[in-house]
Motif scaffolding. Structure first.
Motif: not given
Length: 340
Positions: A294-321
């Motif tokens: 939610r409200n992802f401004v001022g930081v690099n969203k890609l860094d968080l996506v990399k973190f999630l993809v690397k660590n969450a083995e059964v991740l199904e979806k990411i919703v940006t609001i």
């Protein structure tokens, strides 16, 4: 009833309602007199819901208080003169299930005791409590707990085996947070009392307390293994992923993660952390399926996506609001293809 009328008239109205076996009563009485509310109000056996809004007034109780059927109690914008007033009022309500205290002044109190055998929902919001005070809560049937007040010297949560939902917002200035690890330690101890919680919400100021003492958080090993839904907010700074990964290490069973970025409060100092994340940290998330950003401004969203993809083995979806509430849903397959 919202009134600026002199209290004698208000008292007669209250007495009239009580004698007619009123079940729900809402009173907003500004400071116009030093007289207390009529004694008959506090011995009304028909009352099920009572909301008292007494801006500028001190709550005074009669000698006898017996609200034997009261289930919901709201106390707003009033002051308490000693430690016993709240305890006496709550102990007189054996069927109390819902208690909300909003914007109340407790500066004269050293201890806030809330002990209730039937209480299920408790909210302490915007209350003015000294950091040297104690808060003691004992409620074996408590299901939902919201605390949005300053950090206190001692915070005791007992017999909370049924607590499943908690919302914690610890007030304080950025300047004070940065320089006081003792308060960070107090914040971590509060989390340690929430071992049965399944839905946990932590505000940006609460996270900032934890962020100032990541070593304490990692060594304390808070047991939040029952948390399935975690909602956290961060003030905008570069090391939020490091803070998030330290927190997630305590939440091994998380299934849904919601992350929001709040702008740092105007006029506050910029908090800098020593260990700014430069690589994607390891934090196994074996059950995480859905992430809301939610409200992802001022930081690099890609860094968080990399973190999630690397660590969450059964991740199904990411919703940006977005800040306007516009939601975009992306499957993990789509994200991995774009990353390649």
């Amino acid at each position: 009833m919202h009134t600026g009328t002199s209290l004698p008239y208000v008292s007669s109205w209250i007495n009239f309602a009580v004698r007619r076996f009123v079940q729900e009563l809402e009173l907003c009485i500004p400071k116009t007199t030093s007289d207390k509310l009529p004694d008959l109000l506090f011995t009304c056996e028909s009352l099920r819901l009572l909301k008292l809004d007494l801006p500028g007034n001190v709550l005074k109780l009669p000698t006898s208080v017996t609200l034997i059927n009261l289930q919901t109690l709201h106390l707003e914008t009033m002051s308490f003169r000693d430690d016993n007033v709240i305890w006496e009022l709550i102990s007189s309500c054996p069927k109390l299930e819902n208690l909300c205290m909003n914007n109340c002044s407790m500066y004269r109190m050293k201890i806030l005791n809330i002990c209730s055998s039937e209480l299920q929902n408790l909210s302490l919001i915007g209350c003015h409590i000294l950091s040297s005070s104690e808060v003691n809560i004992s409620a074996p049937k408590l299901k939902s707990f919201r605390y949005s007040c300053p950090v206190v010297r001692k915070f005791s949560l007992e017999h909370l085996c049924t607590l499943t939902k908690a919302d914690i917002d610890l007030h304080g200035s950025l300047y004070f947070m940065k320089r006081n690890k003792e308060h960070a330690n107090r914040a971590i101890k509060i989390l340690d009392r929430l071992s049965n919680v399944r839905t946990l919400t932590l505000s940006s100021s609460c996270i900032e307390y934890l962020a100032t003492a990541l070593d304490l958080l990692e060594s304390f090993s808070c047991n939040l293994n029952n948390v399935r839904h975690l909602d956290v907010s961060f003030w905008c700074h570069k090391s939020y992923i490091k803070v998030l990964s330290s927190l997630l290490m305590c939440c091994s069973a998380i299934e849904t993660l919601s992350v929001a970025i709040d702008m740092t409060p105007a006029g506050s100092i910029d908090v800098q952390f020593k260990n700014v994340v430069t690589t994607v940290p390891m934090c196994p998330l074996y059950n995480l399926k859905t992430v809301n950003l939610r409200n992802f401004v001022g930081v690099n969203k890609l860094d968080l996506v990399k973190f999630l993809v690397k660590n969450a083995e059964v991740l199904e979806k990411i919703v940006t609001i977005s800040g306007e509430g516009v939601a975009k849903e992306r499957t993990i397959g789509w994200i991995k293809r774009r990353a390649q």
